[in-house]
Design an enzyme around this catalytic site. Structure first.
Site, short mmCIF file in Angstrom:
data_model
loop_
_atom_site.label_atom_id
_atom_site.label_comp_id
_atom_site.label_asym_id
_atom_site.label_seq_id
_atom_site.Cartn_x
_atom_site.Cartn_y
_atom_site.Cartn_z
N ASN A 110 0.85 -1.21 -0.15
CA ASN A 110 0.01 0.03 0.08
C ASN A 110 1.00 1.23 0.02
OD1 ASN A 110 -1.96 2.03 0.42
ND2 ASN A 110 -2.43 1.30 2.53
N LYS A 120 -0.08 4.27 -0.52
CA LYS A 120 -0.75 5.46 0.17
C LYS A 120 -0.48 6.61 -0.56
CE LYS A 120 0.06 3.81 4.71
NZ LYS A 120 -0.30 3.70 5.92
N HIS A 169 -9.86 1.14 4.33
CA HIS A 169 -8.61 1.41 4.97
C HIS A 169 -8.90 2.14 6.14
CE1 HIS A 169 -4.59 2.49 6.21
NE2 HIS A 169 -4.23 1.46 5.47
N GLU A 218 -7.47 4.57 7.52
CA GLU A 218 -7.07 6.07 6.99
C GLU A 218 -8.13 6.74 6.17
OE1 GLU A 218 -3.19 5.65 5.13
OE2 GLU A 218 -2.39 4.99 7.26
N GLU A 227 -6.04 -4.85 10.25
CA GLU A 227 -4.99 -3.88 10.65
C GLU A 227 -5.22 -3.29 11.96
OE1 GLU A 227 -2.79 -2.65 6.51
OE2 GLU A 227 -4.65 -1.43 7.19
N GLY A 236 1.92 2.25 10.67
CA GLY A 236 2.81 3.33 10.58
C GLY A 236 3.46 3.50 12.05
N SER A 257 2.76 -2.24 10.36
CA SER A 257 4.31 -2.22 10.59
C SER A 257 4.75 -3.68 10.38
CB SER A 257 4.61 -1.92 12.09
OG SER A 257 4.23 -0.43 12.26
N GLY A 284 4.58 1.43 4.77
CA GLY A 284 6.11 1.80 4.73
C GLY A 284 7.05 1.18 4.15
#
Ligand code: PEP
Length: 254
Positions: free
Chosen positions: A9, A11, A97, A99, A169, A175, A215, A237
């Site tokens: 992902n 982002k 998601h 976010e 998640e 993150g 993570s 990430g």
């Protein structure tokens, strides 16, 4: 065996040129996937066609959109529909998601509509669920994800459910560098599968891939993916670092 999936992902990161270089690097590592393994790159909308052409010759490598709108079409300036994604050959889409839920106010009901839009347009939704830190600290994580599944997935038939990928998640791990322990991940994934089994039957539950996200790195992927109910990962990430993501793909169960 259920599909084992490494999903990146990106982002809202990387320029087109950086993204192309990253895909070149990852695909250049020539990791051969087994028929039960998939790698999916969820890239920003403007890079979907580039991503598609990058993976065109690669077996079991795909691109995904990171979102789609919950309505079929209409006066929604700036939005992208599942039908549009299908029309350019995109076969996967991340939906719900955390976010998007947090910053764009997406509700379980809208996520349910997005799932429907995807399925009507031959797109496999990658449905995200997971609890915030306060919910976990209150010991309410199982009820929280159960509600997310109930309100966004329970209207599906068993056949439709087989066409959905789930990503668990925990928001406190996204993150943050804080990963769920293998025990926490396995416990939650088994819980999710038992919810699916109750609603859709054991055989359907056994066929749905449930990814862990939060993570995931090269140094913890193998341990997490080794859990019996963890079928790979949704990776933020670490998916932006070619060498890391290559190792994460290599950590999928065979
Ligand atoms: C994510 O974006 O879904 C995610 C899990 O991010 P990270 O791997 O950076 O925690």
């Amino acid at each position: 065996m259920r599909k084992q999936i490494a999903a990146a992902n990106w982002k809202m990161n990387s320029t087109y040129q950086q993204g192309e270089k990253l895909m070149d690097e990852i695909l250049g590592a020539r990791i051969k996937l087994t028929p039960d393994q998939l790698t999916i790159f969820a890239v920003p909308f403007p890079y979907l066609l580039m991503g598609r052409s990058e993976v065109a010759e690669e077996k079991n490598y795909h691109v995904a959109a990171q979102n789609c709108h919950h309505k079929k079409s209409g006066a929604f300036t700036g939005e992208v529909s599942a039908e549009m994604l299908h029309s350019i050959g995109v076969a996967y889409c991340v939906v719900g998601h955390s976010e998007r839920r947090e910053y764009f106010g997406e509700t379980n009901a809208q996520v349910a509509e997005k799932i429907d839009q995807c399925l009507q347009n031959f797109i496999t939704p990658l449905f995200c669920c997971g609890e915030a830190l306060d919910v976990r600290e209150a010991g309410e994580q199982n009820n929280h994800v159960a509600l997310q599944l109930r309100e966004s997935l329970f209207h599906l038939t068993a056949e439709q459910m087989k066409g959905v990928i789930i990503a668990y998640e925990p928001i406190w791990a996204i993150g943050t560098g804080k990963t769920a322990t293998t025990a926490q991940a396995q416990e939650m994934h088994a819980h999710l599968r038992s919810i699916l089994s109750e609603q859709f039957g054991q055989s359907t539950a056994d066929q749905v891939s449930i990814l862990y996200g939060g993570s995931v790195k090269a140094n913890n992927a193998r341990e997490l993916f080794g859990c019996p109910d963890v079928d790979g990962g949704l990776v933020g990430g670490a998916s932006l670092v070619g060498a890391e993501f290559v190792q994460i793909i290599g950590a999928l169960k065979k």
